[in-house]
Every structure is written in C-alpha cells, then in structure tokens.
Design an enzyme around this catalytic site. Sequence first.
Site, PDB file in Angstrom:
ATOM      1  N   GLU A  88     -11.402  -1.450  -6.383  1.00 58.00           N
ATOM      2  CA  GLU A  88     -12.045  -0.501  -7.271  1.00 58.00           C
ATOM      3  C   GLU A  88     -11.960  -1.101  -8.673  1.00 58.00           C
ATOM      4  O   GLU A  88     -10.877  -1.515  -9.095  1.00 58.00           O
ATOM      5  CB  GLU A  88     -11.333   0.860  -7.264  1.00 58.00           C
ATOM      6  CG  GLU A  88     -12.079   1.864  -8.141  1.00 58.00           C
ATOM      7  CD  GLU A  88     -11.356   3.196  -8.350  1.00 58.00           C
ATOM      8  OE1 GLU A  88     -10.155   3.279  -8.061  1.00 58.00           O
ATOM      9  OE2 GLU A  88     -12.010   4.143  -8.819  1.00 58.00           O
ATOM     10  N   ARG A 101       1.730  -3.358   2.272  1.00 59.58           N
ATOM     11  CA  ARG A 101       1.488  -3.665   0.871  1.00 59.58           C
ATOM     12  C   ARG A 101       2.606  -4.564   0.357  1.00 59.58           C
ATOM     13  O   ARG A 101       3.712  -4.557   0.879  1.00 59.58           O
ATOM     14  CB  ARG A 101       1.502  -2.323   0.130  1.00 59.58           C
ATOM     15  CG  ARG A 101       1.419  -2.366  -1.357  1.00 59.58           C
ATOM     16  CD  ARG A 101       1.598  -0.945  -1.894  1.00 59.58           C
ATOM     17  NE  ARG A 101       0.391  -0.128  -1.716  1.00 59.58           N
ATOM     18  CZ  ARG A 101      -0.687  -0.221  -2.496  1.00 59.58           C
ATOM     19  NH1 ARG A 101      -0.708  -1.055  -3.492  1.00 59.58           N
ATOM     20  NH2 ARG A 101      -1.723   0.553  -2.290  1.00 59.58           N
ATOM     21  N   LYS A 122      -0.842   0.242 -10.660  1.00 58.20           N
ATOM     22  CA  LYS A 122      -1.960   0.021 -11.577  1.00 58.20           C
ATOM     23  C   LYS A 122      -1.937   1.024 -12.711  1.00 58.20           C
ATOM     24  O   LYS A 122      -2.213   0.713 -13.848  1.00 58.20           O
ATOM     25  CB  LYS A 122      -3.274   0.191 -10.808  1.00 58.20           C
ATOM     26  CG  LYS A 122      -4.078  -1.075 -10.605  1.00 58.20           C
ATOM     27  CD  LYS A 122      -5.509  -0.682 -10.194  1.00 58.20           C
ATOM     28  CE  LYS A 122      -6.131  -1.739  -9.315  1.00 58.20           C
ATOM     29  NZ  LYS A 122      -7.479  -1.333  -8.846  1.00 58.20           N
TER      30      LYS A 122
END
Length: 565
Positions: free
Chosen positions: A41, A268, A278
């Site tokens: 994204e 992850r 983030k």
Amino acid sequence: MIENKEPVSRSEPQSFIEQFIAEDIKDGKNGGKIVTRFPPEPNGYLHIGHAKAICLDFGMAKKFGGKCNLRFDDTNPIKEDVEYVDSIKEDIHWLGFDWEEREYYASDYFGKLYDFAVGLIKKNLAYIDDQPADIISSQKGKPEQPGQKSPFRNRSVDENLDLFLRMNNGEFEEGSRVLRAKVDMNSPNMHMRDPIIYRIIKTPHHRTGNKWMVYPMYDFAHGQSDYFEGVTHSLCTLEFEVHRPLYDWFIDQLKTDDYRPRQIEFNRLNLTYTMMSKRKLLELVLEGKVKGWDDPRMPTLCGLRRRGYTPESVKRFVDLIGYTKVEAINDVSLLEHAIREDLNLKAPRVFGVLNPLKVIIKNYPEGEVENVELINNPEDESMGKRLVPFSREVYIEQDDFMETPPNKFFRLAPGMEVRLKGAYIIKCEGFKKDGITGAIEEVYCTYDADTRSGGNTSEKKVKGTLHWVSAQHAVDAEVRLYDRLFIHEDPSGQKDDDYRKFLNPDSLKILTGCKVEPSLGTAKPLEKFQFQRLGYFCVDSDSMETKLVFNRTVSLKDSWAKMNK
RNA sequence: UGUCCCGUGGUGUAAUUGGCAACACGUCUGAUUCUGGAUCAGAAGAGUUCAGGUUCGAGACCUGACGGGACAACCA
C-alpha cells in the site's frame, strides 16, 4: 529442459511455500503457470520487513519460471500518496528486482470491482446498510458469540442498486452508508459476518482523483485483483490467515473457469531491538525525531541503504532467516553478520582513528617521511596495495593505550612494544598526562629501524599490532556513529509500546576531529571502506568531509546495557 | 469461554515425507608479525512443550492437555 542445473542434493532447505507451489505445479493447477505479486500500500516507505516479502514474491516466481507483478494496493485515498509510490519502486529496484512492464494498481480495477459489486447486489448477495459504524460493529458480536442480522439485510435488489449508485454519485455523507456482502452472521469467523466491502470516501485519490466516491475495502479488492491479473500464488503474512475463507468466497463468486489464485501465509519479520511499525515510523518522521524516512537509524530500506547496507546483504539475511508459520523474532546480529560477510569481501581496508592520541617517535628523524605499503583487502588480492605515509608523529586510537594495562592487554602501555601495522615496532618510553583531568595527552616512543614490515631483520615479535595515521598527513574527518536501529523491546522479551522511551538521544553520535588516511581524500562518494578493527563506513557526500560509519564496534546488547545504567 | 494458526539447542531454520535430530547466527576456547569484533581450528549447548496411542521404529501420524499468537477497523 534439464532439471537440476547444479548437483544440489537435499542439503538445500525448502520452505513450505516452495513445497506447496511445487505440488500445485505437479497437480497441474492453473496450467502449471506461476504468477506472484508484491502488493504494497503506498502509505509509507518500505522497510526491512518488506524485503522479506519482496524476496519471496520475486524469488518464487523466478525459481519456478513465472512472473511477479508489482501492484499498489491503493484502495484508501486518505492514507496514500505518490511520494510513496515512487520510493517503493526505487527501493525494489535497489534490491535488484524488476517487475518489467507489470506495474499495476488496485485503482486500475475500480471499474471492474464496482461492476462485480453490482453483480453481487443483483444476485442478492450484497446490501446497503444505513447504520453507523458502531452499531454495525456491535451487531457483529464477539468472536465467541454469533452476530445479529442488520435490519437492512433484506432490502430489495432495486433499492440496493439505486442506493449504491447514489452513494457513488456523492449524494450521501461519508460514513452514512456502506455496502456489505451477505455471507453469514453466525460464522465463527468474524470476517465472514457480512463484511463491509464498499465505503464512501470523498478525499481525492492520488490516481483517480474525484472519479469515485466509493472505495472497495481490502478484502473486496485484493483477491479480485489477484484474479484479474492471473496471480496463482498470493503470498501474504500470517495475520491474513483468517481472511482466507473470505478471499476464497469472493473468488468463488468471481471465477468462471478452473483458474483460481491461492493465498498462502508466512511469518512476518520481527527483528530484536527494532521497531518496525509503519505507523510509528511515520510518527517519528512527522514529529521530527528523525531526519526523514531515510535517516540511517530507520529500519527502512532507504535508511539501511544510507547506513551502508548493500542489497546483497539484505537478500542474504532474508535468505538466512527463512519462511515458516512460527512467529519468530530474528536477532539483528544475523543482519549484522550478513553485512559484514558481504563487505569483508568488497570493502578496501583503510586506517582511521576516531579518538586520536598522538604518539611521538623520538628517535625517528624529524621531517622524514617514508611510504609504507599496505594491502587493500586481505581477502582479495586483486584490490591491490596502497602507499601510506609514515612519519615521526602518528595518531593511534585512545583505546589502544593504557597507563596501567590489565592482564591480557597486548596493545600499547608503558614499557610495552607493539607493531604499527605496515611500519615498525615501537616501544613506549613515557607519556604526558594532564595534571588536572588526568587525560593522556601524548605518548612517547622509540622505534627499531630493523623491524620494518616485510623486512624485519630483528628477532623481535610482538603480540599487538596497531593501526595509525601519520599526524602531518592525516585528513580530518567527521564521522557519524549510528549505534542501533530503533529499540522497541528489551532483551528480556517484554514488549513496550512506548517506543519513544527507547529512543536513545545518543543513537546518532557525530565525532569530529577524527583522523583518517590521506588516501581517503581521493575516494569516490558512496564508496565503502572498513576501518581496520573499527567497523565500516562510506564516504557520504561530495564534500568528502563527512564519513559515515554504519557498523560500529559495540554490539547492540552492549549498547542496551549501557543505555539502561 | 468460539474459530483458525503455531510449539525442534540462547536465536532463526533443517531433517530426503515414519529410520542415528543437521545447519547458520550467537556464546566459549585456542592459533595467528594480514587488528584479533577479521580469518582459521575446536568446544559447549536440544532428544523435538507434556501425556497417552498407532508402529519393529514417531520431531513427523492420531487423541487430549498445556503454552504462544491471530480474528470483534467504514486500515491494509
């Protein structure tokens, strides 16, 4: 076609993902084709965690002779920006991967997605809900209790169609209505309890502007985008595991033939001492706690790049940690190992003294200069040799001298002998100390002319070898020491969300008055070097005045201990 | 009092699909007139969360515990 280019036996470990893909090919699924995608994204910069996904997505495609697309998952205009699109592309290229012409955007599919939604409405599988967010949320119930049906669940197809059209025309306020898929309010999986698939957003989109007033949610865009692109293996992180039934549900509604994409989840990346959220990284940038996304203390790819990491080292690291379904916490020391391993081969060695201490060799002729020859890289002969000037006064590292040395100290101390690397053996005859502070100001030595490196005609042997820089020839440098990436947890494993607490003001330390070899005056910017013993650095800018050390000599664990004293 | 996922040296991963638990990082020791936090050599460290079961044989398969995680955004 010959399989097995190399005689790699079973020693090469295979991740479960690789095995799944190999099985799918064997079973003839999707005509044996392999297509993956990397779907960021564009709402932030890529960090080391993304590198893990990138290596997998592009790596699997390459391994099985397929393709990997780059797709921006840009379904939420509120958080997204072209700045991020550009940086993401740059970072992927930096890592050495290429999506060729296959640069896609979820926003390219807004039309198709809208049509698909209309189709679901017509099939009576979607409806407009007029309730506010909190009501919808509470009706969903709790994971262990079933949900309640919305009073709008049985609206007529025509009314739904009309309302959806008007939502997109901008007739309603944001938050006033949503489109929901009609799945199963009793499902034990929360994501199946009539998920919201479209919401009204009036913020302009960075690519489609004001064309749309309704935007699809992740669950309604991701799988379908995979489908539109012919993706066969949609690799994502573990937290999307519970989304998979919904992913498959939408694919079931969409598919018209045997082709279907498959979602596979992996763990992850978590790094010890490193804060990777983030959202929090964005806060640090916005609050000015760091200089930007590419601040070398950031775990972003551009930060790591400025810190001196090579793409090869990042890929090597990712290769070492592997892919599993275990929620692992990887030790940064492995990352550090990867960069050392890479740079040991590539980086020329030079002399640098961060905390200079002057040594005067009293019996060396004043004004005399001789050039000594030094090997640029002991592991790579082809990097050649260089000449370094030696003279009566040299700088050594302050740590390399001790007034009263402990037992196993093999460096310089009163009465002790050491070799100045590439030059002579010197003996400490005395030193000058500041009467008030007690700081050592100068050290006085004598040298033995018979002991020059390569032509040692004496019988002398010494335990220690020191690096040094000739005082009159030294280049003044400013050296930045980056102690660590951001710390978010202590070694005992206790997480702490207040990451600011762990922001060490000393994590960026600028040392001025450092002395480095004159040969560095001719170095090209961004060339990487290793200071003998001290760590690696690269020349930061054309000014040649700033040197950047990215791999200093204190381990993270030591830093942590120091910081918490 | 739900559904799903996961438990292998300190850490991260392997184990040819049921056959002597291997590798890497880290740690420790030793060597070295290439600083040595490099390199080289070596060592320690797990019997696979636990309890049953199937089997000649289980880290792997089955059952049940225990432990960890994910899921209740109009984020992705």
